[in-house]
Design a protein around this motif. Structure first.
Motif, short mmCIF file in Angstrom:
data_model
loop_
_atom_site.label_atom_id
_atom_site.label_comp_id
_atom_site.label_asym_id
_atom_site.label_seq_id
_atom_site.Cartn_x
_atom_site.Cartn_y
_atom_site.Cartn_z
N MET A 1 0.87 -1.19 0.00
CA MET A 1 0.00 0.00 0.00
C MET A 1 0.90 1.23 0.00
O MET A 1 2.04 1.15 0.33
N ASP A 2 0.40 2.37 -0.25
CA ASP A 2 1.14 3.62 -0.42
C ASP A 2 2.05 3.97 0.75
O ASP A 2 1.93 5.02 1.36
N ARG A 3 3.01 3.12 1.05
CA ARG A 3 3.91 3.38 2.17
C ARG A 3 4.83 4.57 1.91
O ARG A 3 5.31 5.19 2.84
N GLN A 4 5.08 4.88 0.65
CA GLN A 4 5.95 6.01 0.35
C GLN A 4 5.22 7.34 0.51
O GLN A 4 5.85 8.38 0.57
N PHE A 5 3.91 7.32 0.57
CA PHE A 5 3.13 8.54 0.73
C PHE A 5 2.69 8.70 2.18
O PHE A 5 2.44 7.71 2.88
N HIS A 6 2.57 9.93 2.60
CA HIS A 6 1.99 10.22 3.90
C HIS A 6 0.62 10.84 3.66
O HIS A 6 0.40 11.52 2.65
N TYR A 7 -0.29 10.59 4.59
CA TYR A 7 -1.65 11.09 4.49
C TYR A 7 -1.98 11.93 5.71
O TYR A 7 -1.40 11.75 6.78
N PHE A 8 -2.95 12.84 5.54
CA PHE A 8 -3.47 13.59 6.68
C PHE A 8 -4.89 14.05 6.35
O PHE A 8 -5.29 14.13 5.18
N LEU A 9 -5.64 14.32 7.41
CA LEU A 9 -7.00 14.85 7.28
C LEU A 9 -6.97 16.32 7.68
O LEU A 9 -6.33 16.68 8.69
N ALA A 10 -7.65 17.16 6.90
CA ALA A 10 -7.58 18.59 7.15
C ALA A 10 -8.84 19.30 6.68
O ALA A 10 -9.58 18.79 5.83
N VAL A 11 -9.04 20.48 7.22
CA VAL A 11 -10.08 21.40 6.74
C VAL A 11 -9.40 22.29 5.71
O VAL A 11 -8.38 22.93 6.01
N PRO A 12 -9.90 22.32 4.47
CA PRO A 12 -9.29 23.19 3.46
C PRO A 12 -9.63 24.66 3.75
O PRO A 12 -10.61 24.95 4.43
N ILE A 13 -8.81 25.52 3.22
CA ILE A 13 -9.04 26.96 3.36
C ILE A 13 -9.76 27.45 2.11
O ILE A 13 -9.43 27.03 1.00
N ALA A 14 -10.73 28.34 2.29
CA ALA A 14 -11.49 28.87 1.16
C ALA A 14 -10.57 29.65 0.22
O ALA A 14 -9.55 30.22 0.63
N ALA A 52 2.07 7.03 7.02
CA ALA A 52 1.85 5.99 6.01
C ALA A 52 0.61 5.18 6.35
O ALA A 52 0.23 5.04 7.51
N VAL A 53 -0.02 4.65 5.32
CA VAL A 53 -1.20 3.79 5.47
C VAL A 53 -0.74 2.34 5.39
O VAL A 53 0.00 1.96 4.49
N ALA A 54 -1.18 1.53 6.35
CA ALA A 54 -0.73 0.13 6.44
C ALA A 54 -1.32 -0.77 5.36
O ALA A 54 -0.66 -1.67 4.86
N SER A 55 -2.60 -0.51 5.01
CA SER A 55 -3.27 -1.40 4.05
C SER A 55 -4.43 -0.67 3.39
O SER A 55 -4.94 0.32 3.92
N PRO A 56 -4.88 -1.20 2.24
CA PRO A 56 -6.06 -0.62 1.61
C PRO A 56 -7.29 -0.68 2.53
O PRO A 56 -8.12 0.23 2.53
N TYR A 169 -5.77 14.16 2.44
CA TYR A 169 -4.69 14.55 1.55
C TYR A 169 -3.61 13.48 1.51
O TYR A 169 -3.31 12.83 2.51
N LYS A 170 -2.99 13.36 0.33
CA LYS A 170 -1.80 12.54 0.12
C LYS A 170 -0.66 13.51 -0.17
O LYS A 170 -0.83 14.47 -0.93
N THR A 171 0.50 13.28 0.44
CA THR A 171 1.65 14.15 0.28
C THR A 171 2.58 13.65 -0.83
O THR A 171 2.95 12.48 -0.84
N HIS A 172 2.94 14.56 -1.73
CA HIS A 172 3.90 14.29 -2.80
C HIS A 172 5.11 15.20 -2.54
O HIS A 172 5.05 16.40 -2.80
N LEU A 173 6.19 14.64 -2.04
CA LEU A 173 7.36 15.45 -1.70
C LEU A 173 8.11 15.96 -2.92
O LEU A 173 8.90 16.90 -2.82
N ASP A 174 7.86 15.37 -4.07
CA ASP A 174 8.61 15.72 -5.28
C ASP A 174 7.91 16.73 -6.17
O ASP A 174 8.32 16.94 -7.32
#
Length: 189
Positions: A1-14, A52-56, A169-174
């Motif tokens: 699973m997307d171990r190379q990506f980090h995820y977070f939950l957030a409130v978006p800004i208008a 990172a997310v452990a599994s789907p 959100y999924k983080t793309h460092l590149d």
């Protein structure tokens, strides 16, 4: 699973507040030499950093639970407060825009936080301090000068926006912007 990506939950800004904050950054960037400035499309208020997310299945369980939370909360207003920093006052690691106190936001964050733990994520236990990161890592030999002006810097009519969604959100460092909304949960309560 997307171990190379980090995820977070957030409130978006208008959009209007993103533009307003970005305009402030453009006008003050030279005055405050930080190593990196956050792209305006990446402005958000983090509710829970997941890593990172452990599994789907873990991700599916999280989406299901956050969907239920979103359906039980009504949209609410948030407003920007002043600018502040995290870290040493003379060489801060984060420059951020604050959010005025909101019991609705704190309630939403508590529910999201506890749900993430129930689904199996290990979360940072620091107290919730809602903010929008603008810049990272002070890079000047001259100490950062915090002034009281920064506390009340935003015009009252530009401060308020409607919080009506939670983004996963999924983080793309590149790349820039770094954050990709992979799921959007509308507040409907």
């Amino acid at each position: 699973m997307d171990r190379q990506f980090h995820y977070f939950l957030a409130v978006p800004i208008a959009k209007d507040q993103k533009s307003y904050l970005h305009n402030w950054v453009v006008q003050h960037k030279d005055q405050y030499p930080f190593k990196s400035w956050v792209h305006q499309d990446d402005y958000h208020i983090t509710l829970a950093f997941l890593g990172a997310v452990a599994s789907p299945q873990q991700l599916a369980n999280l989406k299901n639970q956050v969907s239920h939370i979103a359906q039980s909360h009504s949209p609410f207003e948030l407003s920007l407060s002043g600018i502040d920093v995290f870290g040493k006052k003379e060489s801060p690691r984060i420059l951020w825009a604050g959010i005025n106190e909101s019991s609705y936001l704190h309630s939403l964050q508590r529910q999201v936080f506890h749900t993430c733990i129930e689904v199996g994520f290990s979360l940072d236990k620091k107290p919730f301090n809602p903010h929008i990161t603008l810049a990272r890592r002070w890079k000047s030999e001259v100490p950062f000068q915090y002034t009281n002006e920064l506390r009340h810097i935003f015009e009252a009519d530009k401060q308020t926006f409607l919080a009506d969604k939670i983004h996963l959100y999924k983080t793309h460092l590149d790349r820039i912007p770094k954050y990709e909304a992979v799921e959007i949960f509308s507040l409907k309560g």
